[in-house]
Design a protein around this motif. Structure first.
Motif, PDB file in Angstrom:
ATOM      1  N   GLU A  59      -0.239 -18.534 -13.683  1.00  0.00           N
ATOM      2  CA  GLU A  59      -1.678 -18.828 -13.017  1.00  0.00           C
ATOM      3  C   GLU A  59      -2.779 -18.668 -14.534  1.00  0.00           C
ATOM      4  OE1 GLU A  59      -4.858 -19.763 -10.639  1.00  0.00           O
ATOM      5  OE2 GLU A  59      -2.850 -20.258 -10.649  1.00  0.00           O
ATOM      6  N   ARG A  62      -2.199 -21.569 -16.623  1.00  0.00           N
ATOM      7  CA  ARG A  62      -3.337 -22.582 -16.019  1.00  0.00           C
ATOM      8  C   ARG A  62      -4.741 -22.316 -16.368  1.00  0.00           C
ATOM      9  NH1 ARG A  62      -6.328 -23.991 -12.181  1.00  0.00           N
ATOM     10  NH2 ARG A  62      -6.457 -21.943 -10.913  1.00  0.00           N
ATOM     11  N   GLU A  65      -6.060 -23.005 -19.878  1.00  0.00           N
ATOM     12  CA  GLU A  65      -5.592 -24.411 -20.089  1.00  0.00           C
ATOM     13  C   GLU A  65      -4.424 -24.715 -21.204  1.00  0.00           C
ATOM     14  OE1 GLU A  65      -9.241 -25.835 -21.387  1.00  0.00           O
ATOM     15  OE2 GLU A  65     -10.266 -25.698 -19.368  1.00  0.00           O
ATOM     16  N   ALA A  68       2.427 -25.925 -19.517  1.00  0.00           N
ATOM     17  CA  ALA A  68       3.504 -25.181 -18.894  1.00  0.00           C
ATOM     18  C   ALA A  68       4.467 -24.540 -19.507  1.00  0.00           C
ATOM     19  CB  ALA A  68       4.209 -26.077 -17.757  1.00  0.00           C
TER      20      ALA A  68
END
Length: 78
Positions: A59, A62, A65, A68
């Protein structure tokens, strides 16, 4: 015949989901995306996928930004 509701109420987020998002946001705010990325890659060697800390770091990536986390094809948890 039962009537259907066209507008379903949005499911309430679980307390764990809210806490995970708060912790992840705090990591990004305090350390910045570069440190979050480094910490996540470091911890990935010691934390199993899907564990609470792994979910927080995912998280945080994410929210920061960041892309992955790279998949480790050589990983063996035996």
């Amino acid at each position: 015949m039962a009537a259907t509701q066209p507008h379903r109420a949005k499911a309430k987020e679980s307390p764990w989901s809210v806490k995970r998002t708060q912790d992840a946001a705090a990591l990004v705010e305090r350390f910045g995306p570069d440190a979050v990325e480094w910490l996540d890659l470091f911890l990935a060697d010691y934390v199993f996928a899907g564990e609470p800390l792994d979910q927080v770091m995912t998280e945080a990536r994410r929210l920061g930004e960041l892309p992955a986390r790279p998949v480790r094809s050589w990983f063996n948890d035996d």
